[in-house]
Design an enzyme around this catalytic site. Structure first.
Site, short mmCIF file in Angstrom:
data_model
loop_
_atom_site.label_atom_id
_atom_site.label_comp_id
_atom_site.label_asym_id
_atom_site.label_seq_id
_atom_site.Cartn_x
_atom_site.Cartn_y
_atom_site.Cartn_z
N SER A 25 0.83 -1.15 0.03
CA SER A 25 0.54 -0.11 0.63
C SER A 25 1.20 1.24 -0.44
O SER A 25 0.50 2.44 -0.61
CB SER A 25 -0.58 -0.25 1.40
OG SER A 25 -0.42 -0.31 2.64
N GLY A 62 -1.85 -4.80 1.04
CA GLY A 62 -1.87 -5.39 1.85
C GLY A 62 -0.89 -6.57 1.25
O GLY A 62 -1.11 -7.60 1.74
N ASN A 91 4.03 -5.31 5.42
CA ASN A 91 2.55 -6.45 6.41
C ASN A 91 3.08 -7.71 6.60
O ASN A 91 2.29 -8.13 7.43
CB ASN A 91 1.94 -6.38 5.19
CG ASN A 91 1.04 -5.60 4.52
OD1 ASN A 91 0.49 -4.65 5.38
ND2 ASN A 91 1.44 -4.74 3.10
#
Length: 199
Positions: A25, A62, A91
């Site tokens: 992201s 993500g 992540n």
């Protein structure tokens, strides 16, 4: 949150070389207007200074290093990049995943990219010590270790220069606002430009 975005590309007509960005992201313009993220800004910089290069952004909000590794072979075949920018790992840490696995995945991505004839840029990240000081320290070391062992270039910390300023982040405290994106671009540019000049 998994929010796949379409690949973004900007190129001068007849551009022959691709800079492939494989990220999460932080590279996928999460929460900001399209065209304002550091990757499009980098594309604009390339168009001005190195018009024989183009940017292809395949970042997915993500995504983890495992996801990036799974996607990479098809991307290498499709885009045949001259440079691969690997901006993944945040992540993994946010989910408390094995850092050994994170390191192995990043190393495998670097090796596959190098084997495909691309130069590699590893984009480093850091996490707050509230995730555990030992875990945070080990996470920070993953990126330079992989860059060193795989002879890749390194951005030590993508958020250098903005991490301590809460006003430069969205309400979630994780994603930089649009006004912070030029600094991220400059952080990447310093490490990327020498790769563009390599025969």
């Amino acid at each position: 949150m998994w929010l796949p975005i379409r690949a973004w590309a900007a190129a001068a007509p007849g551009a022959a070389k691709t800079v492939l960005v494989v990220g999460d992201s932080l590279s996928a313009e999460y929460g900001i207007a399209r065209g304002t993220g550091w990757v499009p800004l980098l594309g604009a910089r390339l168009a001005q200074r190195y018009p024989n290069y183009r940017i292809v952004n395949t970042s997915i909000s993500g995504d983890t290093t495992r996801g990036g590794l799974a996607r990479l072979p098809a991307l290498l075949t499709r885009d045949q990049p001259a440079v691969v920018v690997l901006e993944l790992g945040a992540n993994d840490a946010l989910r408390g995943l094995s850092l050994d696995a994170t390191e192995q995945n990043l190393r495998a991505m670097a090796r596959r990219s190098l084997h495909a004839g691309a130069r590699v840029l590893i984009v480093g990240m850091q996490i707050p010590p509230n995730y555990g000081r030992d875990y945070a320290q080990r996470f920070m070391q993953v990126f330079p270790e992989v860059a060193r062992s795989e002879h890749a270039a390194l951005v030590p910390f993508l958020l250098e220069g903005i991490a301590a300023d809460r006003s430069l982040f969205q309400a979630d405290g994780l994603h930089p606002v649009a006004s912070a994106q030029p600094r991220l671009m400059e952080n990447v540019w310093r490490a990327l430009e020498p790769l563009l000049q390599t025969p």
